[in-house]
Design an enzyme around this catalytic site. Structure first.
Site, PDB file in Angstrom:
ATOM      1  N   CYS A   1     -10.899  -2.935  -4.328  1.00 22.89           N
ATOM      2  CA  CYS A   1      -9.958  -3.972  -4.785  1.00 22.89           C
ATOM      3  C   CYS A   1     -10.689  -5.214  -5.267  1.00 22.89           C
ATOM      4  O   CYS A   1     -10.259  -5.855  -6.230  1.00 22.89           O
ATOM      5  CB  CYS A   1      -8.973  -4.326  -3.678  1.00 22.89           C
ATOM      6  SG  CYS A   1      -7.735  -3.038  -3.439  1.00 22.89           S
TER       7      CYS A   1
ATOM      8  N   GLU B   1      -3.215  -4.652  -2.957  1.00 24.89           N
ATOM      9  CA  GLU B   1      -3.779  -5.584  -3.950  1.00 24.89           C
ATOM     10  C   GLU B   1      -3.790  -4.976  -5.337  1.00 24.89           C
ATOM     11  O   GLU B   1      -3.470  -5.633  -6.332  1.00 24.89           O
ATOM     12  CB  GLU B   1      -5.228  -5.956  -3.579  1.00 24.89           C
ATOM     13  CG  GLU B   1      -5.382  -6.696  -2.282  1.00 24.89           C
ATOM     14  CD  GLU B   1      -5.599  -5.771  -1.093  1.00 24.89           C
ATOM     15  OE1 GLU B   1      -4.940  -4.712  -1.007  1.00 24.89           O
ATOM     16  OE2 GLU B   1      -6.419  -6.113  -0.238  1.00 24.89           O
TER      17      GLU B   1
ATOM     18  N   CYS C   1      -4.206   0.659  -2.450  1.00 16.75           N
ATOM     19  CA  CYS C   1      -4.069  -0.594  -1.703  1.00 16.75           C
ATOM     20  C   CYS C   1      -3.001  -1.502  -2.324  1.00 16.75           C
ATOM     21  O   CYS C   1      -2.731  -1.453  -3.530  1.00 16.75           O
ATOM     22  CB  CYS C   1      -5.391  -1.352  -1.692  1.00 16.75           C
ATOM     23  SG  CYS C   1      -6.705  -0.504  -0.818  1.00 16.75           S
TER      24      CYS C   1
ATOM     25  N   CYS D   1     -10.535  -4.586   0.238  1.00 20.53           N
ATOM     26  CA  CYS D   1     -11.616  -3.588   0.290  1.00 20.53           C
ATOM     27  C   CYS D   1     -12.502  -3.749  -0.948  1.00 20.53           C
ATOM     28  O   CYS D   1     -12.141  -4.440  -1.916  1.00 20.53           O
ATOM     29  CB  CYS D   1     -11.034  -2.189   0.373  1.00 20.53           C
ATOM     30  SG  CYS D   1     -10.392  -1.567  -1.208  1.00 20.53           S
TER      31      CYS D   1
ATOM     32  N   ASN E   1       0.828  -1.207   0.000  1.00 17.41           N
ATOM     33  CA  ASN E   1       0.000   0.000   0.000  1.00 17.41           C
ATOM     34  C   ASN E   1       0.864   1.260   0.000  1.00 17.41           C
ATOM     35  O   ASN E   1       1.939   1.299   0.598  1.00 17.41           O
ATOM     36  CB  ASN E   1      -0.982   0.004   1.181  1.00 17.41           C
ATOM     37  CG  ASN E   1      -0.336  -0.159   2.528  1.00 17.41           C
ATOM     38  OD1 ASN E   1       0.687  -0.830   2.673  1.00 17.41           O
ATOM     39  ND2 ASN E   1      -0.918   0.454   3.540  1.00 17.41           N
TER      40      ASN E   1
HETATM   41  N1  THU Z   1      -5.384  -1.266   2.535  1.00 17.01           N
HETATM   42  C1  THU Z   1      -4.876  -2.159   1.635  1.00 17.01           C
HETATM   43  O1  THU Z   1      -3.707  -2.060   1.217  1.00 17.01           O
HETATM   44  N2  THU Z   1      -5.696  -3.146   1.211  1.00 17.01           N
HETATM   45  C2  THU Z   1      -7.012  -3.300   1.581  1.00 17.01           C
HETATM   46  O2  THU Z   1      -7.695  -4.152   1.056  1.00 17.01           O
HETATM   47  C3  THU Z   1      -7.573  -2.449   2.621  1.00 17.01           C
HETATM   48  C4  THU Z   1      -6.725  -1.323   3.053  1.00 17.01           C
HETATM   49  C5  THU Z   1      -4.509  -0.178   2.992  1.00 17.01           C
HETATM   50  C6  THU Z   1      -4.929   1.172   2.503  1.00 17.01           C
HETATM   51  C7  THU Z   1      -4.375   2.079   3.564  1.00 17.01           C
HETATM   52  O3  THU Z   1      -3.029   2.378   3.243  1.00 17.01           O
HETATM   53  C8  THU Z   1      -4.401   1.214   4.832  1.00 17.01           C
HETATM   54  O4  THU Z   1      -4.521  -0.123   4.392  1.00 17.01           O
HETATM   55  C9  THU Z   1      -5.546   1.517   5.790  1.00 17.01           C
HETATM   56  O5  THU Z   1      -6.756   1.558   5.147  1.00 17.01           O
END
Ligand code: THU
Length: 130
Positions: free
Chosen positions: A92, A58, A56, A89, A45
């Site tokens: 994603c 993913e 994110c 999320c 991320n």
């Molecule tokens: N995040 C991800 O990398 N993947 C997800 O599926 C959910 C959230 C990251 C985004 C942000 O940098 C941190 O987690 C908090 O939301």
């Protein structure tokens, strides 16, 4: 419970989390995916002072696969360096559904792990190409 391929992918996801840029949330998320061709792509991320621009792990991993024209995703492992582990999320889920028929999704932290399919996480996904 996990194949050798999946265990390797999980180790790659954990390594990928070290590359996160997350000074705001402090969540270090790493994703590693393997395509049907057997190639592995990774992402972490990346946050921004303008919070809504955060990307994110993913989606960063998926864009690497697309960059290499390796569009058929098989399994993605997602690691978070935190007490709570979370599935991808909503954004994603939709993004990944573009590049897979039924992606296997493993999400985990240092305490627990779960394996589900993307169709369980996002039934009736919006697709224009099948
Ligand atoms: N995040 C991800 O990398 N993947 C997800 O599926 C959910 C959230 C990251 C985004 C942000 O940098 C941190 O987690 C908090 O939301």
């Amino acid at each position: 419970m996990y194949t050798k391929e999946e265990q390797n992918l999980m180790a790659e996801a954990k390594e990928a989390a070290k590359h996160a840029y997350s000074p705001y949330s402090k969540f270090k998320v790493g994703a590693a995916l393997i395509t049907q061709k057997g190639n592995i792509y990774k992402g972490a991320n990346v946050e921004n002072a303008s919070y809504s621009l955060c990307i994110c792990a993913e989606r960063n991993a998926a864009t690497q696969a697309v960059f290499h024209n390796d569009l058929d995703l098989k399994t993605i492992a997602i690691y978070v360096d935190s007490d709570i582990s979370f599935p991808p999320c909503g954004a994603c889920r939709q993004f990944l559904s573009e590049f897979s028929n039924d992606l296997q999704v493993i999400f985990f932290n240092d305490k627990e792990s779960k394996k589900v399919s993307l169709s369980e996480l996002l039934p009736y996904s919006f697709k224009l190409f099948y």
